[in-house]
Design a protein around this motif. Structure first.
Motif, PDB file in Angstrom:
ATOM      1  N   TYR A  51       0.841  -1.205   0.000  1.00  0.00           N
ATOM      2  CA  TYR A  51       0.000   0.000   0.000  1.00  0.00           C
ATOM      3  C   TYR A  51       0.874   1.252   0.000  1.00  0.00           C
ATOM      4  N   ASN A  52       1.917   1.245   0.845  1.00  0.00           N
ATOM      5  CA  ASN A  52       2.833   2.395   0.888  1.00  0.00           C
ATOM      6  C   ASN A  52       3.538   2.591  -0.456  1.00  0.00           C
ATOM      7  N   ARG A  54       1.071   3.984  -3.136  1.00  0.00           N
ATOM      8  CA  ARG A  54       0.836   5.418  -2.934  1.00  0.00           C
ATOM      9  C   ARG A  54       2.069   6.227  -3.317  1.00  0.00           C
ATOM     10  N   HIS A  95      -8.649   1.000   4.119  1.00  0.00           N
ATOM     11  CA  HIS A  95      -7.800   1.912   3.353  1.00  0.00           C
ATOM     12  C   HIS A  95      -8.568   2.390   2.117  1.00  0.00           C
ATOM     13  N   PRO A  96      -9.633   3.161   2.325  1.00  0.00           N
ATOM     14  CA  PRO A  96     -10.490   3.580   1.209  1.00  0.00           C
ATOM     15  C   PRO A  96      -9.837   4.581   0.266  1.00  0.00           C
ATOM     16  N   ASP A  97      -8.639   5.077   0.625  1.00  0.00           N
ATOM     17  CA  ASP A  97      -7.974   6.060  -0.235  1.00  0.00           C
ATOM     18  C   ASP A  97      -7.286   5.419  -1.433  1.00  0.00           C
ATOM     19  N   ILE A  98      -7.286   4.087  -1.493  1.00  0.00           N
ATOM     20  CA  ILE A  98      -6.704   3.415  -2.647  1.00  0.00           C
ATOM     21  C   ILE A  98      -7.813   2.631  -3.352  1.00  0.00           C
ATOM     22  N   GLN A  99      -7.957   2.866  -4.635  1.00  0.00           N
ATOM     23  CA  GLN A  99      -9.066   2.305  -5.395  1.00  0.00           C
ATOM     24  C   GLN A  99      -8.860   0.824  -5.690  1.00  0.00           C
ATOM     25  N   GLN A 118      -2.431   7.109 -10.288  1.00  0.00           N
ATOM     26  CA  GLN A 118      -3.187   7.046  -9.041  1.00  0.00           C
ATOM     27  C   GLN A 118      -3.048   5.643  -8.464  1.00  0.00           C
ATOM     28  N   SER A 145      -3.808   2.106  -6.987  1.00  0.00           N
ATOM     29  CA  SER A 145      -4.945   1.193  -7.073  1.00  0.00           C
ATOM     30  C   SER A 145      -4.464  -0.200  -6.712  1.00  0.00           C
TER      31      SER A 145
END
Length: 292
Positions: A25-26, A29, A89-93, A105, A107
């Motif tokens: 995830y890191n 992003r 972690h809703p900030d990653i699609q 972006q 995802s």
């Protein structure tokens, strides 16, 4: 590998899976990349040729059903872990596998494929910028260790090994273990993606580790062509162990990542006699990039 767009994360089971998802995830992003989470589900029918002679058809059927049940359980557990992680972690699609992902972006996707993990994962790794794997705890998750080695030896791409415990924050301090080999050169190339934005970069070298090839001072010159300022520090073996000395030097630097070549000697020799790669795999508590 400065332009990271696709990261493969194979999850054989939930063991050390959360820490690997957090690191993935890191990375997604940081690079605006896609994190492709993959679970390879073994086919219970594959056990039949390995069942051996002397077993009745009913016994083989029981073995196949048991293997299929265990396979389904692992798949459910891994999928549940992914869904729980995505929900928090809703900030990653989250996008369907094989669909176009949002450019620049972060995802992620989740996919389950049936088959042989040692064949499927390296094949997917060849079309990923690097493969992130959960930490292969010795003796506990043999399959994850085999996945790591399959990618190392059969993908042509770097492998990043997540730490056992969930990491905190981004990678800011990078160590490069250098010994002049083609393997360490490949790892150096892979580490550029992180070194370019790191707060500090250090090249670690040791006379007992060095092979024929460029020296650490040459690495400093190479990094400068990429606009990366680094220093070179000599480390010594600890208890006559180069791997232990390398990790101690990383700790002294407060490193978040170590990049190094893997298996400059044969894997068999390292398994029998020990070696730097084996020691780092078994004892590192930071993120490690390895390359062949």
């Amino acid at each position: 590998m400065k332009d990271v767009r696709k990261i493969l994360l194979p999850l054989p089971s939930v063991s050390n899976g959360e820490a690997a998802l957090i690191r993935g995830y890191n990375f997604a992003r940081r690079f605006g990349a896609h994190l492709a989470v993959l679970h390879v589900r073994p086919d219970g029918r594959d056990i039949a040729p390995m069942a051996g002679e002397g077993l009745s058809g009913a016994m083989v059927e029981d073995l196949m059903r048991s293997a299929e049940h265990e396979s389904a359980r692992h798949a459910r557990e891994v999928h549940k872990l992914f869904e729980q992680f995505a929900a928090t972690h809703p900030d990653i699609q989250v996008v369907p596998p094989r669909s176009p992902f949002p450019w620049d972006q972060p995802s992620m996707s989740f996919n389950i494929i049936s088959g042989a993990e040692s064949e499927i994962v390296p094949a997917h790794a060849r079309l990923s910028d690097f493969t992130l794997v959960p930490h292969p705890d010795s003796g506990e998750e043999v399959s994850s260790s085999e996945t790591l080695h399959a990618v190392l030896f059969d993908s042509g791409r770097p492998v990043v090994i997540a730490p056992r415990t969930p990491p905190q924050g981004l990678i800011k301090r990078v160590c490069i273990g250098w010994n002049g080999t083609a393997e360490s050169s490949s790892a150096l190339r892979g580490a550029l993606a992180w070194a370019l934005t790191a707060e500090a970069v250090r090249v670690l070298h040791c006379e007992d580790y060095q092979r024929r090839g460029p020296k650490a001072r040459d690495v400093i010159d190479y990094l400068s062509f990429h606009g990366i300022k680094a220093d070179a520090v000599t480390f010594n073996p600890v208890d006559r162990d180069v791997g232990k000395g390398l990790l101690a030097a990383c700790k002294d630097f407060d490193a978040d990542m170590l990049a190094m070549g893997a298996y400059s000697h044969s894997r068999l020799r390292q398994l029998i006699l020990g070696g730097v790669t084996r020691h780092v795999l078994e004892h590192a508590d930071l993120t490690v990039l390895m390359s062949r």
